[in-house]
Design a protein around this motif. Sequence first.
Motif, PDB file in Angstrom:
ATOM      1  N   ARG A  28       0.826  -1.210   0.000  1.00  0.00           N
ATOM      2  CA  ARG A  28       0.000   0.000   0.000  1.00  0.00           C
ATOM      3  C   ARG A  28       0.863   1.264   0.000  1.00  0.00           C
ATOM      4  NH1 ARG A  28      -5.139  -0.266   2.145  1.00  0.00           N
ATOM      5  NH2 ARG A  28      -5.257   1.895   1.445  1.00  0.00           N
ATOM      6  N   HIS A  29       1.950   1.239   0.755  1.00  0.00           N
ATOM      7  CA  HIS A  29       2.837   2.406   0.798  1.00  0.00           C
ATOM      8  C   HIS A  29       3.501   2.641  -0.552  1.00  0.00           C
ATOM      9  CE1 HIS A  29       3.109   1.832   5.377  1.00  0.00           C
ATOM     10  NE2 HIS A  29       2.112   2.625   5.059  1.00  0.00           N
ATOM     11  N   SER A  30       3.873   1.569  -1.226  1.00  0.00           N
ATOM     12  CA  SER A  30       4.469   1.702  -2.559  1.00  0.00           C
ATOM     13  C   SER A  30       3.516   2.406  -3.506  1.00  0.00           C
ATOM     14  CB  SER A  30       4.822   0.321  -3.123  1.00  0.00           C
ATOM     15  OG  SER A  30       5.805  -0.292  -2.335  1.00  0.00           O
ATOM     16  N   ALA A  31       2.241   2.055  -3.426  1.00  0.00           N
ATOM     17  CA  ALA A  31       1.241   2.693  -4.286  1.00  0.00           C
ATOM     18  C   ALA A  31       1.154   4.193  -4.007  1.00  0.00           C
ATOM     19  CB  ALA A  31      -0.127   2.036  -4.090  1.00  0.00           C
ATOM     20  N   GLU A  32       1.229   4.590  -2.743  1.00  0.00           N
ATOM     21  CA  GLU A  32       1.169   6.023  -2.397  1.00  0.00           C
ATOM     22  C   GLU A  32       2.423   6.748  -2.890  1.00  0.00           C
ATOM     23  OE1 GLU A  32      -1.487   7.610  -1.385  1.00  0.00           O
ATOM     24  OE2 GLU A  32      -2.489   5.667  -1.366  1.00  0.00           O
ATOM     25  N   ILE A  33       3.574   6.143  -2.713  1.00  0.00           N
ATOM     26  CA  ILE A  33       4.825   6.748  -3.175  1.00  0.00           C
ATOM     27  C   ILE A  33       4.756   6.971  -4.681  1.00  0.00           C
ATOM     28  CG2 ILE A  33       7.286   6.274  -3.546  1.00  0.00           C
ATOM     29  CD1 ILE A  33       7.139   4.783  -0.749  1.00  0.00           C
ATOM     30  N   GLU A  34       4.345   5.958  -5.400  1.00  0.00           N
ATOM     31  CA  GLU A  34       4.272   6.060  -6.859  1.00  0.00           C
ATOM     32  C   GLU A  34       3.188   7.040  -7.304  1.00  0.00           C
ATOM     33  OE1 GLU A  34       3.934   1.944  -7.973  1.00  0.00           O
ATOM     34  OE2 GLU A  34       6.009   1.546  -7.340  1.00  0.00           O
ATOM     35  N   ARG A  35       2.087   7.104  -6.569  1.00  0.00           N
ATOM     36  CA  ARG A  35       1.003   8.038  -6.915  1.00  0.00           C
ATOM     37  C   ARG A  35       1.498   9.481  -6.896  1.00  0.00           C
ATOM     38  NH1 ARG A  35      -4.013  10.301  -4.194  1.00  0.00           N
ATOM     39  NH2 ARG A  35      -3.239   9.601  -2.190  1.00  0.00           N
ATOM     40  N   ARG A  64       5.518  16.722  -2.871  1.00  0.00           N
ATOM     41  CA  ARG A  64       5.070  15.372  -3.231  1.00  0.00           C
ATOM     42  C   ARG A  64       5.517  14.359  -2.172  1.00  0.00           C
ATOM     43  NH1 ARG A  64       5.101  14.318  -9.487  1.00  0.00           N
ATOM     44  NH2 ARG A  64       4.720  16.395 -10.326  1.00  0.00           N
ATOM     45  N   ALA A  65       6.745  14.506  -1.703  1.00  0.00           N
ATOM     46  CA  ALA A  65       7.271  13.579  -0.697  1.00  0.00           C
ATOM     47  C   ALA A  65       6.494  13.686   0.614  1.00  0.00           C
ATOM     48  CB  ALA A  65       8.759  13.844  -0.472  1.00  0.00           C
ATOM     49  N   VAL A  66       6.204  14.909   1.040  1.00  0.00           N
ATOM     50  CA  VAL A  66       5.454  15.085   2.288  1.00  0.00           C
ATOM     51  C   VAL A  66       4.032  14.562   2.133  1.00  0.00           C
ATOM     52  CG1 VAL A  66       4.593  16.748   3.990  1.00  0.00           C
ATOM     53  CG2 VAL A  66       6.891  17.015   3.036  1.00  0.00           C
ATOM     54  N   ARG A  67       3.401  14.869   1.014  1.00  0.00           N
ATOM     55  CA  ARG A  67       2.045  14.347   0.774  1.00  0.00           C
ATOM     56  C   ARG A  67       2.047  12.816   0.809  1.00  0.00           C
ATOM     57  NH1 ARG A  67      -2.059  17.530  -1.756  1.00  0.00           N
ATOM     58  NH2 ARG A  67      -1.441  19.702  -1.984  1.00  0.00           N
ATOM     59  N   ALA A  68       3.028  12.204   0.170  1.00  0.00           N
ATOM     60  CA  ALA A  68       3.121  10.739   0.185  1.00  0.00           C
ATOM     61  C   ALA A  68       3.300  10.235   1.613  1.00  0.00           C
ATOM     62  CB  ALA A  68       4.273  10.273  -0.707  1.00  0.00           C
ATOM     63  N   GLY A  69       4.152  10.902   2.385  1.00  0.00           N
ATOM     64  CA  GLY A  69       4.364  10.497   3.780  1.00  0.00           C
ATOM     65  C   GLY A  69       3.099  10.572   4.610  1.00  0.00           C
ATOM     66  N   LEU A  70       2.361  11.659   4.460  1.00  0.00           N
ATOM     67  CA  LEU A  70       1.098  11.795   5.192  1.00  0.00           C
ATOM     68  C   LEU A  70       0.100  10.719   4.766  1.00  0.00           C
ATOM     69  CD1 LEU A  70       0.770  15.689   5.171  1.00  0.00           C
ATOM     70  CD2 LEU A  70       1.165  14.231   7.180  1.00  0.00           C
ATOM     71  N   GLU A  71       0.043  10.440   3.478  1.00  0.00           N
ATOM     72  CA  GLU A  71      -0.863   9.387   2.994  1.00  0.00           C
ATOM     73  C   GLU A  71      -0.422   8.013   3.487  1.00  0.00           C
ATOM     74  OE1 GLU A  71      -3.785   9.485   1.451  1.00  0.00           O
ATOM     75  OE2 GLU A  71      -3.731  11.672   1.452  1.00  0.00           O
ATOM     76  N   MET A  72       0.883   7.784   3.555  1.00  0.00           N
ATOM     77  CA  MET A  72       1.375   6.508   4.063  1.00  0.00           C
ATOM     78  C   MET A  72       0.939   6.301   5.513  1.00  0.00           C
ATOM     79  SD  MET A  72       5.151   6.600   2.322  1.00  0.00           S
ATOM     80  CE  MET A  72       5.846   5.210   3.211  1.00  0.00           C
ATOM     81  N   GLN A  73       1.004   7.353   6.318  1.00  0.00           N
ATOM     82  CA  GLN A  73       0.551   7.238   7.709  1.00  0.00           C
ATOM     83  C   GLN A  73      -0.952   6.976   7.761  1.00  0.00           C
ATOM     84  OE1 GLN A  73       2.504   6.632   9.971  1.00  0.00           O
ATOM     85  NE2 GLN A  73       4.249   7.995  10.115  1.00  0.00           N
ATOM     86  N   VAL A  75      -2.782   5.496   5.431  1.00  0.00           N
ATOM     87  CA  VAL A  75      -2.979   4.125   4.963  1.00  0.00           C
ATOM     88  C   VAL A  75      -2.671   3.136   6.084  1.00  0.00           C
ATOM     89  CG1 VAL A  75      -1.881   2.369   3.484  1.00  0.00           C
ATOM     90  CG2 VAL A  75      -2.692   4.505   2.491  1.00  0.00           C
ATOM     91  N   LEU A  76      -1.616   3.396   6.849  1.00  0.00           N
ATOM     92  CA  LEU A  76      -1.268   2.490   7.940  1.00  0.00           C
ATOM     93  C   LEU A  76      -2.364   2.480   9.004  1.00  0.00           C
ATOM     94  CD1 LEU A  76       0.804   0.452   8.849  1.00  0.00           C
ATOM     95  CD2 LEU A  76       1.979   2.284  10.062  1.00  0.00           C
ATOM     96  N   SER A  77      -2.953   3.631   9.285  1.00  0.00           N
ATOM     97  CA  SER A  77      -4.073   3.674  10.235  1.00  0.00           C
ATOM     98  C   SER A  77      -5.228   2.816   9.739  1.00  0.00           C
ATOM     99  CB  SER A  77      -4.548   5.113  10.447  1.00  0.00           C
ATOM    100  OG  SER A  77      -3.573   5.849  11.114  1.00  0.00           O
ATOM    101  N   GLU A  78      -5.522   2.927   8.462  1.00  0.00           N
ATOM    102  CA  GLU A  78      -6.585   2.119   7.847  1.00  0.00           C
ATOM    103  C   GLU A  78      -6.246   0.632   7.927  1.00  0.00           C
ATOM    104  OE1 GLU A  78      -7.646   1.187   3.282  1.00  0.00           O
ATOM    105  OE2 GLU A  78      -7.614   3.323   3.792  1.00  0.00           O
ATOM    106  N   LEU A  79      -5.019   0.274   7.585  1.00  0.00           N
ATOM    107  CA  LEU A  79      -4.597  -1.122   7.662  1.00  0.00           C
ATOM    108  C   LEU A  79      -4.678  -1.648   9.090  1.00  0.00           C
ATOM    109  CD1 LEU A  79      -1.515  -1.232   5.274  1.00  0.00           C
ATOM    110  CD2 LEU A  79      -3.630  -2.531   5.022  1.00  0.00           C
ATOM    111  N   ASN A  80      -4.296  -0.808  10.056  1.00  0.00           N
ATOM    112  CA  ASN A  80      -4.335  -1.235  11.455  1.00  0.00           C
ATOM    113  C   ASN A  80      -5.752  -1.580  11.903  1.00  0.00           C
ATOM    114  OD1 ASN A  80      -1.641  -1.383  12.201  1.00  0.00           O
ATOM    115  ND2 ASN A  80      -1.533   0.809  12.653  1.00  0.00           N
ATOM    116  N   ARG A  81      -6.739  -0.866  11.377  1.00  0.00           N
ATOM    117  CA  ARG A  81      -8.125  -1.214  11.710  1.00  0.00           C
ATOM    118  C   ARG A  81      -8.450  -2.616  11.206  1.00  0.00           C
ATOM    119  NH1 ARG A  81      -8.558   4.287  10.916  1.00  0.00           N
ATOM    120  NH2 ARG A  81      -9.115   4.154   8.716  1.00  0.00           N
TER     121      ARG A  81
END
Length: 177
Positions: A28-35, A64-73, A75-81
């Motif tokens: 999931r993080h790879s997808a955000e980085i690439e997006r 772009r890097a900061v946006r990806a980082g925020l989205e990665m966090q 996504v991780l919250s969503e995955l944790n649920r």
Amino acid sequence: ADIVGSTELAEREDPEVVQALVGRAFDRHSAEIERYGGLIEKFVGDAVLAVFGVPSAHEDDPERAVRAGLEMQAVLSELNRSFAAEGRPELEMRIGVEAGEVLVDLERAGGTRDRMLTGDAVNTAARLQSAATPGHVVVGPAVYASTKEVIDYRDLEPLDLKGKAGPVPAWSALRVR
């Protein structure tokens, strides 16, 4: 970005469980980085190194890097649920971002994740990541200067980072404006 506590997790859980959790997160993080136009340089155990502006630079690569980082966090919250619903352990992650000149050996680019990067920005980003509180994206001065008009930040105390001559100003990214 680095998964926090993965060594302890590996001691408590079967290797298959750890691999499945970290694998789902990194997919999931790879997808955000690439997006956001980033390139995954490498995965090392429980960490991922992504670069923005390679092989082509954009004016807004730090954003772009900061946006990806925020989205990665996020996504991780969503995955944790979903991990919790499955009765699996949750993961935490720290992210560090810095911008600057980086030397990229494109001749070593025989395939993905086979580039050689060097430069102070890479080292500083790694140190910022290590100093970050789990669940946060911490940026250095160059990223902050180029993104402060589009990202809301919380000031942090300057950080004593290994290998740096003096304390490094740092900010925690809160949200995109």
